[in-house]
Motif scaffolding. Structure first.
Motif, mmCIF file in Angstrom:
data_model
loop_
_atom_site.group_PDB
_atom_site.id
_atom_site.type_symbol
_atom_site.label_atom_id
_atom_site.label_comp_id
_atom_site.label_asym_id
_atom_site.label_seq_id
_atom_site.Cartn_x
_atom_site.Cartn_y
_atom_site.Cartn_z
ATOM 1 N N LYS A 190 0.804 -1.258 0.092
ATOM 2 C CA LYS A 190 0.058 -0.244 -0.087
ATOM 3 C C LYS A 190 0.871 1.214 0.240
ATOM 4 N N ARG A 239 7.815 1.749 13.430
ATOM 5 C CA ARG A 239 7.703 0.406 13.038
ATOM 6 C C ARG A 239 8.515 -0.568 13.929
ATOM 7 N N GLY A 258 -2.160 4.328 8.599
ATOM 8 C CA GLY A 258 -1.601 3.343 9.201
ATOM 9 C C GLY A 258 -0.753 4.055 10.353
ATOM 10 N N SER A 259 0.136 5.079 9.725
ATOM 11 C CA SER A 259 0.963 5.910 10.578
ATOM 12 C C SER A 259 0.135 6.691 11.626
ATOM 13 N N ARG A 282 -10.741 5.175 17.216
ATOM 14 C CA ARG A 282 -11.329 5.263 15.796
ATOM 15 C C ARG A 282 -11.882 6.603 15.501
ATOM 16 N N ARG A 303 -12.643 -6.964 14.085
ATOM 17 C CA ARG A 303 -12.789 -5.925 15.183
ATOM 18 C C ARG A 303 -14.521 -5.522 14.809
ATOM 19 N N GLY A 309 -4.981 2.781 3.851
ATOM 20 C CA GLY A 309 -5.201 2.163 5.094
ATOM 21 C C GLY A 309 -6.185 0.999 5.260
ATOM 22 N N VAL A 344 -0.537 -1.709 17.860
ATOM 23 C CA VAL A 344 -1.067 -1.046 17.432
ATOM 24 C C VAL A 344 -2.613 -1.619 16.826
ATOM 25 N N ASP A 403 -10.030 1.068 6.281
ATOM 26 C CA ASP A 403 -11.281 1.215 6.071
ATOM 27 C C ASP A 403 -11.491 2.702 5.537
ATOM 28 N N ILE A 404 -10.592 3.118 4.610
ATOM 29 C CA ILE A 404 -10.522 4.354 3.794
ATOM 30 C C ILE A 404 -11.684 4.305 2.874
ATOM 31 N N ASP A 426 -7.414 -6.955 12.957
ATOM 32 C CA ASP A 426 -7.939 -5.844 11.836
ATOM 33 C C ASP A 426 -9.240 -6.220 11.369
ATOM 34 N N PHE A 432 -2.464 5.792 13.420
ATOM 35 C CA PHE A 432 -2.654 4.588 14.517
ATOM 36 C C PHE A 432 -1.424 4.594 15.179
ATOM 37 N N ALA A 435 -6.059 0.200 17.703
ATOM 38 C CA ALA A 435 -6.901 0.459 16.650
ATOM 39 C C ALA A 435 -8.450 0.014 16.517
HETATM 40 O O1 DC Z 1 -0.783 -0.138 7.691
HETATM 41 P P1 DC Z 1 -0.065 -0.207 9.053
HETATM 42 O O2 DC Z 1 0.298 -1.577 9.044
HETATM 43 O O3 DC Z 1 1.090 0.803 9.165
HETATM 44 O O4 DC Z 1 -1.164 0.000 10.016
HETATM 45 C C1 DC Z 1 -1.008 -0.353 11.519
HETATM 46 C C2 DC Z 1 -2.084 -0.566 12.134
HETATM 47 O O5 DC Z 1 -3.090 0.466 12.223
HETATM 48 C C3 DC Z 1 -3.045 -1.939 11.414
HETATM 49 O O6 DC Z 1 -2.577 -3.123 11.989
HETATM 50 C C4 DC Z 1 -4.499 -1.545 11.832
HETATM 51 C C5 DC Z 1 -4.554 0.025 12.171
HETATM 52 N N1 DC Z 1 -5.209 0.718 10.799
HETATM 53 C C6 DC Z 1 -6.537 0.747 10.904
HETATM 54 O O7 DC Z 1 -7.086 0.281 11.704
HETATM 55 N N2 DC Z 1 -7.075 1.569 10.122
HETATM 56 C C7 DC Z 1 -6.417 2.148 9.015
HETATM 57 N N3 DC Z 1 -7.223 2.923 8.230
HETATM 58 C C8 DC Z 1 -5.286 2.016 8.945
HETATM 59 C C9 DC Z 1 -4.276 1.179 9.814
#
Ligand code: DC
Length: 224
Positions: free
Chosen positions: A22, A98, A41-42, A116, A189, A142, A106, A144-145, A186, A44, A110
């Motif tokens: 991604k 990371r 993701g960053s 959220r 949830r 991400g 994380v 859920d975008i 992820d 969160f 999340a």
């Molecule tokens: O993309 P990433 O691996 O850096 O994301 C880290 C965590 O953040 C991922 O395990 C779940 C959460 N996340 C989320 O719940 N919703 C998003 N839109 C992006 C990331």
């Protein structure tokens, strides 16, 4: 068509599990189109880092989390075409976000409703931020975008790849990352789980190079 007519602001969403490609893809597409890149993701991860520093755990009640979140000072800075979420003066980029500790916690943070809601408001506010900066669109990635944050996006992409390939990618990057556990948390949830929006372009990146993934998305955009 009038070539001087202003193009409408465009949002491209890229969703998918960990290590599907991604970030690199979203960054390259954003650069190609002159759009802002946003890695949610960053968001969160930086919030997770901040809460760990404050000795908050995902076992704490929502009410204490809500109190803390009310006073988290957030700001945004654009660095090399990507919008970076800052908490106070702290600007953390990829490597610091990371770590094994953040990778391990994380997804638990999340899944919490106050987190959220806090980040949903912030992520939606980035549309106005980008427009005010005179940037014609954003590529935002991400989980859920396309389904929750920007369900009316101009284009939705969903990247997937088999688990073995994704684990090998993280290992090659030298990261200790419990991908399978995070996938499970992820996608199961209750709030905004990882899901492929029904109107998304779905791409399997297991056997493709990043250049091939980027090319096929750009071709799809050109032909739209
Ligand atoms: O993309 P990433 O691996 O850096 O994301 C880290 C965590 O953040 C991922 O395990 C779940 C959460 N996340 C989320 O719940 N919703 C998003 N839109 C992006 C990331």
């Amino acid at each position: 068509m009038n070539p001087n007519a202003k193009q409408p602001f465009k949002i491209i969403t890229i969703d998918g599990a960990a290590a599907t490609g991604k970030s690199t893809t979203a960054n390259a597409i954003a650069k190609e189109l002159g759009f802002l890149h946003v890695d949610t993701g960053s968001h969160f991860r930086i919030l997770c880092h901040h809460l760990i520093q404050k000795k908050i755990t995902p076992k704490d009640p929502n009410s204490s989390l809500e109190t803390i979140l009310r006073s988290v000072p957030i700001d945004t800075e654009i660095i090399e075409g990507s919008a970076i979420l800052k908490i106070g003066q702290e600007l953390l980029q990829t490597k610091a976000l990371r770590t094994e500790e953040i990778n391990n916690s994380v997804s638990k943070f999340a899944s919490m409703e106050p987190i959220r809601n806090f980040l949903l408001d912030y992520q939606r506010s980035l549309k106005t931020y980008t427009q005010d900066a005179g940037i014609p669109g954003m590529v935002i990635e991400g989980r859920d975008i396309g389904s929750v944050v920007f369900p009316d996006a101009y284009l939705k992409i969903f990247l997937h790849a088999d688990e073995k390939t994704r684990i090998a990618r993280r290992k090659n990057e030298g990261q200790i990352d419990p991908i399978s556990k995070r996938d499970d948390l992820d996608s199961t949830r209750k709030i905004a789980p990882l899901t492929c929006p029904p109107d998304a372009l779905k791409l399997n990146t297991s056997l493709l190079s990043l250049d091939q993934v980027i090319d096929s998305i750009l071709k799809h955009i050109e032909s739209a």
